[in-house]
Design an enzyme around this catalytic site. Structure first.
Site, PDB file in Angstrom:
ATOM      1  N   THR A  90       0.841  -1.184   0.000  1.00 57.40           N
ATOM      2  CA  THR A  90       0.000   0.000   0.000  1.00 57.40           C
ATOM      3  C   THR A  90       0.883   1.242   0.000  1.00 57.40           C
ATOM      4  OG1 THR A  90      -1.850   1.107   1.105  1.00 57.40           O
ATOM      5  CG2 THR A  90      -0.195   0.081   2.534  1.00 57.40           C
ATOM      6  N   ASN A  91       0.317   2.394   0.234  1.00 59.79           N
ATOM      7  CA  ASN A  91       1.092   3.634   0.350  1.00 59.79           C
ATOM      8  C   ASN A  91       0.533   4.443   1.513  1.00 59.79           C
ATOM      9  OD1 ASN A  91      -0.966   5.635  -0.682  1.00 59.79           O
ATOM     10  ND2 ASN A  91      -0.813   4.288  -2.474  1.00 59.79           N
TER      11      ASN A  91
END
Length: 263
Positions: free
Chosen positions: A206-207
């Site tokens: 993810t970020n």
């Protein structure tokens, strides 16, 4: 800061206590608030509490010689930039829709030429009753701004539509009424937040996107009059009032959601 004046009409419902917090939030925005309370409203919130919050006299009696000589119901209806009925019970909505003027609050509403905003709050069965829905349709046809209702557990113990919106949501809606509608009639699509790509049932990539900027843009576009759709990744943010939200998880889901809304 916004230099505007609101006449707040508080009626007799359990949600009347939220009107005190609403006054506090409006004053933080630089908006002056003057209050009118119905007789039944005083059973839930004391006029003294409202007077302290507004830093002004609270009006409530149609035939009070002192009140009428000092300002009068006609002046009350003229001096505000916006009249807000909060909470708007089923009873006062019915009176507004049929033009009944049997106390100070309803007489002000019938005598005004200023915008009127109604904030409904009532039991789920009262909200869903055909008479209330007819009155809702009539009020909107007459030009009143009538907000929607929240859903959840109610003071009576039942669950469903009819809860009054929270003071912060109401404050934002009132502030937006004072702003120029430069995006009126426009459709705005905003994507916000991260995506999450699963590696296996436990791990994923993810970020660190918080989604805050996208949510703020969606809120601002709604305040400017646009119809807003917000495509949101996995974030723990509250949907701005009046914005349509679509929740997604992966990048492919976000792409598909955005493409489905482009037309």
């Amino acid at each position: 800061m916004i230099e505007k004046r609101i006449l707040l009409i508080v009626t007799g419902g359990i949600a009347a206590y939220k009107s005190l917090e609403l006054v506090r939030l409006l004053k933080r925005q630089g908006i002056a608030v003057r209050a009118v309370m119905t007789k039944s409203a005083a059973e839930f919130v004391t006029p003294l509490s409202m007077a302290v919050m507004t830093e002004d006299q609270v009006y409530g009696h149609m035939f009070d010689l002192k009140e009428e000589s000092e300002i009068g119901h006609i002046q009350l209806s003229r001096q505000a930039d916006l009249i807000v009925v909060c909470p708007a019970t089923a009873n006062i909505m019915a009176k507004m829709a049929t033009g009944i003027a049997d106390d100070l609050a309803t007489t002000i509403l019938l005598a005004t030429d200023k915008p009127v905003l109604a904030v409904p709050a009532m039991n789920v069965r009262m909200w869903n009753h055909p008479a209330t829905q007819r009155n809702l349709t009539q009020l909107r046809a007459d030009g009143a701004h009538v907000l929607g209702v929240g859903q959840g557990e109610q003071a009576c113990g039942e669950t469903g539509d009819g809860r009054m919106l929270e003071p912060d949501e109401l404050m934002q809606e009132m502030v937006s009424l004072f702003q120029r509608k430069v995006l009126q009639g426009k459709q705005v699509l905003v994507s916000a937040g991260p995506t999450y790509e699963a590696i296996d049932p436990v791990r994923g990539i993810t970020n660190r996107s918080s989604g805050k900027m996208g949510f703020a843009l969606a809120h601002a576009a709604h305040q400017a009059g646009a119809n807003v759709t917000l495509v949101a990744g996995p974030v723990a943010l509250t949907t701005p009032y009046g914005v349509k939200r679509m929740d997604v998880r992966s990048a492919l889901e976000m792409h598909a959601a955005v493409m489905s809304q482009l037309e």
